[in-house]
Design a protein around this motif. Structure first.
Motif, PDB file in Angstrom:
ATOM      1  N   LYS A  76     -57.131 -38.657  13.609  1.00  0.00           N
ATOM      2  CA  LYS A  76     -57.096 -37.991  12.300  1.00  0.00           C
ATOM      3  C   LYS A  76     -58.327 -38.303  11.465  1.00  0.00           C
ATOM      4  CE  LYS A  76     -52.252 -37.026  12.015  1.00  0.00           C
ATOM      5  NZ  LYS A  76     -50.919 -37.566  11.724  1.00  0.00           N
TER       6      LYS A  76
ATOM      7  N   ASP B 190     -55.797 -38.091   4.140  1.00  0.00           N
ATOM      8  CA  ASP B 190     -55.120 -39.375   3.915  1.00  0.00           C
ATOM      9  C   ASP B 190     -55.862 -40.568   4.504  1.00  0.00           C
ATOM     10  OD1 ASP B 190     -53.205 -37.917   2.710  1.00  0.00           O
ATOM     11  OD2 ASP B 190     -51.708 -38.084   4.316  1.00  0.00           O
TER      12      ASP B 190
ATOM     13  N   PHE C 141     -54.505 -28.513   6.417  1.00  0.00           N
ATOM     14  CA  PHE C 141     -55.326 -29.356   7.303  1.00  0.00           C
ATOM     15  C   PHE C 141     -55.372 -28.775   8.720  1.00  0.00           C
ATOM     16  CE2 PHE C 141     -55.429 -32.989  10.366  1.00  0.00           C
ATOM     17  CZ  PHE C 141     -56.751 -33.355  10.158  1.00  0.00           C
ATOM     18  N   TYR C 142     -54.220 -28.352   9.196  1.00  0.00           N
ATOM     19  CA  TYR C 142     -54.131 -27.776  10.543  1.00  0.00           C
ATOM     20  C   TYR C 142     -55.052 -26.559  10.670  1.00  0.00           C
ATOM     21  CZ  TYR C 142     -51.796 -25.929  14.779  1.00  0.00           C
ATOM     22  OH  TYR C 142     -51.505 -25.472  16.035  1.00  0.00           O
TER      23      TYR C 142
ATOM     24  N   LEU D 213     -65.819 -29.932  16.939  1.00  0.00           N
ATOM     25  CA  LEU D 213     -64.822 -30.988  17.110  1.00  0.00           C
ATOM     26  C   LEU D 213     -63.419 -30.388  17.011  1.00  0.00           C
ATOM     27  CD1 LEU D 213     -64.712 -34.193  17.251  1.00  0.00           C
ATOM     28  CD2 LEU D 213     -64.082 -34.048  14.842  1.00  0.00           C
ATOM     29  N   PHE D 214     -62.644 -30.580  18.041  1.00  0.00           N
ATOM     30  CA  PHE D 214     -61.293 -30.008  18.072  1.00  0.00           C
ATOM     31  C   PHE D 214     -60.285 -31.131  18.212  1.00  0.00           C
ATOM     32  CE2 PHE D 214     -57.581 -28.449  20.362  1.00  0.00           C
ATOM     33  CZ  PHE D 214     -57.314 -27.228  19.754  1.00  0.00           C
ATOM     34  N   MET D 215     -59.174 -31.007  17.495  1.00  0.00           N
ATOM     35  CA  MET D 215     -58.106 -31.975  17.677  1.00  0.00           C
ATOM     36  C   MET D 215     -56.838 -31.242  18.095  1.00  0.00           C
ATOM     37  SD  MET D 215     -56.570 -34.550  14.845  1.00  0.00           S
ATOM     38  CE  MET D 215     -54.830 -34.765  14.733  1.00  0.00           C
ATOM     39  N   ALA D 216     -56.277 -31.659  19.230  1.00  0.00           N
ATOM     40  CA  ALA D 216     -54.968 -31.134  19.622  1.00  0.00           C
ATOM     41  C   ALA D 216     -53.931 -32.014  18.940  1.00  0.00           C
ATOM     42  CB  ALA D 216     -54.813 -31.182  21.138  1.00  0.00           C
ATOM     43  N   PHE D 217     -53.092 -31.403  18.097  1.00  0.00           N
ATOM     44  CA  PHE D 217     -52.181 -32.168  17.244  1.00  0.00           C
ATOM     45  C   PHE D 217     -50.963 -32.679  18.017  1.00  0.00           C
ATOM     46  CE2 PHE D 217     -53.288 -31.291  12.643  1.00  0.00           C
ATOM     47  CZ  PHE D 217     -54.537 -30.752  12.909  1.00  0.00           C
TER      48      PHE D 217
ATOM     49  N   GLN E  88     -57.578 -25.717   8.688  1.00  0.00           N
ATOM     50  CA  GLN E  88     -58.990 -26.095   8.501  1.00  0.00           C
ATOM     51  C   GLN E  88     -59.548 -26.755   9.756  1.00  0.00           C
ATOM     52  OE1 GLN E  88     -58.827 -27.990   4.293  1.00  0.00           O
ATOM     53  NE2 GLN E  88     -60.871 -27.142   4.559  1.00  0.00           N
ATOM     54  N   GLN E  89     -58.696 -27.505  10.459  1.00  0.00           N
ATOM     55  CA  GLN E  89     -59.158 -28.143  11.699  1.00  0.00           C
ATOM     56  C   GLN E  89     -59.526 -27.088  12.741  1.00  0.00           C
ATOM     57  OE1 GLN E  89     -59.058 -29.180  15.075  1.00  0.00           O
ATOM     58  NE2 GLN E  89     -60.741 -30.450  14.299  1.00  0.00           N
ATOM     59  N   ARG E  90     -59.043 -25.887  12.546  1.00  0.00           N
ATOM     60  CA  ARG E  90     -59.404 -24.809  13.481  1.00  0.00           C
ATOM     61  C   ARG E  90     -60.639 -24.044  12.992  1.00  0.00           C
ATOM     62  NH1 ARG E  90     -56.904 -27.954  16.115  1.00  0.00           N
ATOM     63  NH2 ARG E  90     -54.909 -27.515  17.119  1.00  0.00           N
ATOM     64  N   GLY E  91     -61.249 -24.535  11.903  1.00  0.00           N
ATOM     65  CA  GLY E  91     -62.525 -23.963  11.461  1.00  0.00           C
ATOM     66  C   GLY E  91     -62.453 -23.073  10.243  1.00  0.00           C
ATOM     67  N   MET E  92     -61.224 -22.831   9.732  1.00  0.00           N
ATOM     68  CA  MET E  92     -61.126 -21.973   8.549  1.00  0.00           C
ATOM     69  C   MET E  92     -61.443 -22.789   7.303  1.00  0.00           C
ATOM     70  SD  MET E  92     -57.540 -20.159   9.465  1.00  0.00           S
ATOM     71  CE  MET E  92     -57.066 -20.396  11.171  1.00  0.00           C
TER      72      MET E  92
ATOM     73  N   VAL F  46     -63.396 -30.964   6.700  1.00  0.00           N
ATOM     74  CA  VAL F  46     -62.554 -30.722   7.878  1.00  0.00           C
ATOM     75  C   VAL F  46     -63.037 -29.512   8.682  1.00  0.00           C
ATOM     76  CG1 VAL F  46     -60.189 -30.280   8.674  1.00  0.00           C
ATOM     77  CG2 VAL F  46     -60.566 -31.531   6.537  1.00  0.00           C
ATOM     78  N   ASP F  47     -63.199 -28.375   7.972  1.00  0.00           N
ATOM     79  CA  ASP F  47     -63.527 -27.133   8.679  1.00  0.00           C
ATOM     80  C   ASP F  47     -64.960 -27.145   9.204  1.00  0.00           C
ATOM     81  OD1 ASP F  47     -63.919 -27.118   5.835  1.00  0.00           O
ATOM     82  OD2 ASP F  47     -64.488 -25.016   5.933  1.00  0.00           O
TER      83      ASP F  47
ATOM     84  N   ALA G 236     -64.919 -28.939  12.418  1.00  0.00           N
ATOM     85  CA  ALA G 236     -64.308 -28.083  13.441  1.00  0.00           C
ATOM     86  C   ALA G 236     -65.332 -27.084  13.966  1.00  0.00           C
ATOM     87  CB  ALA G 236     -63.096 -27.359  12.858  1.00  0.00           C
ATOM     88  N   ARG G 237     -66.059 -26.476  13.022  1.00  0.00           N
ATOM     89  CA  ARG G 237     -67.049 -25.472  13.442  1.00  0.00           C
ATOM     90  C   ARG G 237     -68.228 -26.110  14.154  1.00  0.00           C
ATOM     91  NH1 ARG G 237     -65.721 -23.434   8.267  1.00  0.00           N
ATOM     92  NH2 ARG G 237     -67.695 -24.144   7.411  1.00  0.00           N
TER      93      ARG G 237
ATOM     94  N   ALA H  53     -61.077 -36.125  12.495  1.00  0.00           N
ATOM     95  CA  ALA H  53     -60.900 -34.740  12.046  1.00  0.00           C
ATOM     96  C   ALA H  53     -60.968 -34.612  10.525  1.00  0.00           C
ATOM     97  CB  ALA H  53     -59.566 -34.196  12.559  1.00  0.00           C
ATOM     98  N   ALA H  54     -61.162 -35.744   9.816  1.00  0.00           N
ATOM     99  CA  ALA H  54     -61.293 -35.734   8.346  1.00  0.00           C
ATOM    100  C   ALA H  54     -59.990 -35.440   7.612  1.00  0.00           C
ATOM    101  CB  ALA H  54     -62.389 -34.777   7.882  1.00  0.00           C
ATOM    102  N   HIS H  55     -58.877 -35.933   8.135  1.00  0.00           N
ATOM    103  CA  HIS H  55     -57.612 -35.785   7.417  1.00  0.00           C
ATOM    104  C   HIS H  55     -57.722 -36.502   6.070  1.00  0.00           C
ATOM    105  CE1 HIS H  55     -53.439 -36.155   6.267  1.00  0.00           C
ATOM    106  NE2 HIS H  55     -53.102 -35.314   7.226  1.00  0.00           N
TER     107      HIS H  55
END
Lengths: 470, 256
Positions: free
Chosen positions: B48, B55, A421-422, B83-87, A424-428, B75-76, B79-80, B51-53
């Motif tokens: 979350k 769960d 998830f981490y 949309l960015f999430m700082a965890f 993928q959240q960066r676009g991969m 999710v990806d 992001a592309r 960001a499409a987590h």
């Protein structure tokens, strides 16, 4: 996590998956008998001692049981009566790519072989089904007296060296598949490096299976004379067929006093291939043999490269990476037989299991009681990607006596959903994320590999992980 | 089309429990919005779910990124799309250096046949690191492995700087930081403020808002935004705590 592979993988995502129509000049037919061997000996114009060797091996092969009492039952799926054992075009390999038949040349061009040859290799042999279609060594290495030819040419042109070492490191009866190879071997490389010669660039062989219902049985023998050094790389691919393909090679290395051999395998078989290979080296005094063995693809791979540490202070090393994707079983490992004082061995094995893929490590380290100052280090790390994956470790380490030391470490880790998830959240994409995790896992090992090999390995892992996401 | 992240009537379930209920919020680019609220009120769930987590199940509502519905996206893809999430708790990826991680993330944004140009990538990376005053040795460390709390958060900010998102959701970026680390991380965020970017700052404490001054403050309670005002709301919460919010917006059933 979806892990089913699409049946029709397009060429971009699976580099070796293409096939040209068959038109073999020589075909030994289907099934294995004395006739098969007689046919091969005749078309290959082999001396009588080889015919005798093959016939004896056939007998041994037929007598030996399948090793299913310890290995996978999947071996029973091999039907030896349905395999074609010898398929070849011309008997003599071309020295120039211009003379190689168009379809064969195109095959190797698609696999990037002529390009690598121009860039960084000292010599290339390209085998298509049973025989080499192309074999050439660069002038600089030839001038130093380095011999790099196919096994058939080697046994005919250089019998004084060939016969001395052939079948000495791996006897015919070592296992059922070494016996099978000894009966029907064809192709593979014969290399001799004269004393003190350090071959500056790698020699490479590429083994391509194009035919269906076929068995490829190359035989490689490398002799590094005193104080010499050589690096050999082999690559393999086959198209994806519905029927089983068999690849059963035997590779013998001899490193004489102070010599160094580095043997690198980049295996990328399609998942219908049974890959059952015996590889062993003998290291004399102060010699060093290093196997870098990367197993990607195949239905079942059974391969345990080994080193017999025969001379004082000899060193042996196996660095291996196995990637078992859905429906694949990588049964790999290493053997280190310490037979002299102050010998040392190092085994680092990393396996990755994806989906229902299964990775098994089998090790054998033997240090008899009478030896002194021997050392072994064994590290086995497994990475599991999704919960269906399976990994087993069978490290058999036998040390006797108080003057030797062994060290063994094993670890199992998982790529978690949170990690994916981490990333993928960066676009991969999911495939890119898994690929990055796998590359991170093997990173410390891959740093020791030659650069061209690391790049190739990364590319293959990327393709394999891309393909594992449904 | 409006350049904003628009959350409309968003309801989210986690394991059969409804956490967000008809939540509405609009974050225009160029603004910094803070979401404050007591623990367990659904702040991290919002981050979350956006960001499409896997769960977090979205049961109803819409999320529009510059007018485009992102709920259809993986999710990806989100992001592309920017949309960015700082965890709050970023994962370790053993053996993967920060530089390689960012290369993979940057490469993923290029066309399939386009290869990332390594020298340009490093030039940009070093520029961003200089801007955020991060030592260059940092790039060769495996991502989040053995990082202190402050290093993890700075790494998140570095990724944000490199990936240049249109909208950044910062999930409790201040948690676990001492006062010096908080100041450094906040300075980083301030450098990334600008007309091209909307920032949603999720926090429990008012403290970080002394460093990153928000344009708007929203208070979240029981899965909803219950108050939205200017930055002065944060100070009021600091003075009065959250109890008055709880009392004011308690469910009728809970009152009875």
């Amino acid at each position: 996590m979806a892990t089913t592979q699409t049946p029709d993988v397009d060429i971009k995502t699976d580099i070796g998956n293409f096939v040209y129509p068959e038109h073999h000049k020589y075909d030994a037919g289907i099934g294995l008998s004395e006739d098969t061997i007689n046919y091969m000996c005749e078309v290959k114009e082999e001396p009588d001692w080889i015919r005798d060797f093959r016939m004896k091996a056939l007998k041994t092969f037929l007598e030996k049981p399948m090793p299913t009492h310890w290995a996978s039952k999947d071996l029973e799926a091999i039907d030896f009566d349905k395999i074609r054992y010898y398929l070849a075009g011309d008997q003599k390999p071309s020295r120039s790519w211009d003379d190689v038949p168009d379809d064969v040349k195109q095959t190797f061009e698609r696999l990037g072989i002529p390009e690598s040859e121009r860039k960084f290799l000292a010599g290339v042999e390209a085998q298509f089904d049973s025989e080499a279609a192309y074999s050439n060594i660069k002038e600089i290495a030839a001038k130093q007296g380095v011999i790099f030819v196919g096994s058939t040419e080697g046994l005919k042109e250089h019998p004084e060296i060939f016969r001395k070492w052939f079948g000495k490191v791996i006897p015919t009866g070592d296992n059922k598949f070494s016996a099978l190879n000894s009966a029907v071997f064809s192709g593979g490389s014969f290399i001799y490096v004269p004393p003190g010669v350090k071959v500056s660039h790698p020699l490479q062989a590429y083994f391509r299976i194009n035919a269906q219902n076929f068995g490829q049985f190359e035989r490689t023998l490398i002799i590094a004379d005193e104080g010499s050094e050589v690096t050999y790389m082999e690559g393999c691919t086959a198209p994806k067929f519905d029927t089983a393909t068999l690849h059963s090679a035997v590779v013998e290395l001899v490193a004489l006093k102070g010599a160094k051999i580095q043997y690198i395998t980049v295996q990328n078989w399609s998942d219908n291939v049974f890959n059952l290979v015996t590889k062993r080296g003998m290291a004399h005094e102060d010699a060093e043999i290093r196997w870098i063995d990367c197993n990607i693809g195949s239905r079942l791979t059974m391969k345990y490269p080994g080193v017999i540490l025969k001379g004082r202070r000899a060193r042996g090393e196996v660095l291996s990476i196995a990637l078992a994707n859905d429906g694949q079983h990588q049964d790999t490992g290493a053997k280190m037989v310490h037979a002299a004082d102050e010998t040392s061995s190092n085994i680092i094995s990393k396996s990755i299991s994806v989906g229902k893929g299964r990775a098994t490590y089998r090790g054998l380290v033997n240090m008899p009681k009478h030896l002194k100052g021997c050392k072994n280090n064994t590290e086995c790390d497994a990475l599991l990607i999704n919960t269906n994956s399976r990994t087993d470790t069978y490290p058999a380490i036998t040390t006797r006596g108080d003057h030797n030391s062994v060290q063994h470490e094993a670890s199992v880790s998982k790529v978690s959903a949170e990690q994916i998830f981490y990333m993928q959240q960066r676009g991969m994409s999911e495939g890119q994320a898994m690929s990055l995790a796998v590359n991170g896992f093997i990173n410390d090992l891959a740093q020791h590999f030659p650069m061209e090999y690391s790049v190739e390995l990364k590319r293959l892992i990327d393709l394999e992980m891309e393909g594992s996401v449904g | 089309m409006k350049q904003q992240l628009e959350i409309k009537n968003l309801s989210v379930k986690v394991e059969e429990t409804e956490i967000l209920k008809d939540l509405n919020l609009t974050l225009p680019r160029g603004e910094v919005h803070a979401i404050m609220g007591p623990n367990g009120t659904g702040k991290s769930t919002l981050a979350k779910a956006l960001a499409a987590h896997p769960d977090y199940e979205i049961t109803s509502g819409e999320v529009l990124l510059d007018g485009e519905n992102v709920l259809e996206m993986e999710v990806d893809e989100r992001a592309r799309a920017g949309l960015f999430m700082a965890f709050q708790y970023p994962s370790e990826i053993p053996g993967v250096s920060i530089a390689n991680f960012l290369r993979a993330a940057t490469q993923a944004r290029l066309a399939e046949d386009e290869e990332l140009e390594a020298t340009q990538f490093y030039k940009r990376l070093y520029e961003k690191m200089d801007m955020l005053q991060i030592d260059r040795k940092f790039t060769s460390r495996a991502i989040n492995e053995g990082f202190s709390g402050g290093e993890k958060k700075r790494n998140e900010i570095l990724q944000m700087a490199m990936l240049e998102p249109k909208y950044a959701i910062m999930d409790e970026t201040d948690s676990g930081l001492d006062i010096d680390a908080l100041r450094i991380v906040s300075e980083g965020v301030n450098k990334l403020r600008g007309p091209e970017r909307g920032i949603l700052l999720i926090t429990h404490y008012q403290r970080i808002l002394e460093y990153i001054v928000p344009d708007h403050v929203h208070v979240m309670w029981n899965g909803r935004i219950v108050k939205s005002r200017g930055k002065e709301l944060a100070l009021e919460l600091e003075k009065r705590g959250y109890d008055w919010i709880k009392e004011e917006f308690a469910e009728p059933a809970a009152k009875a």
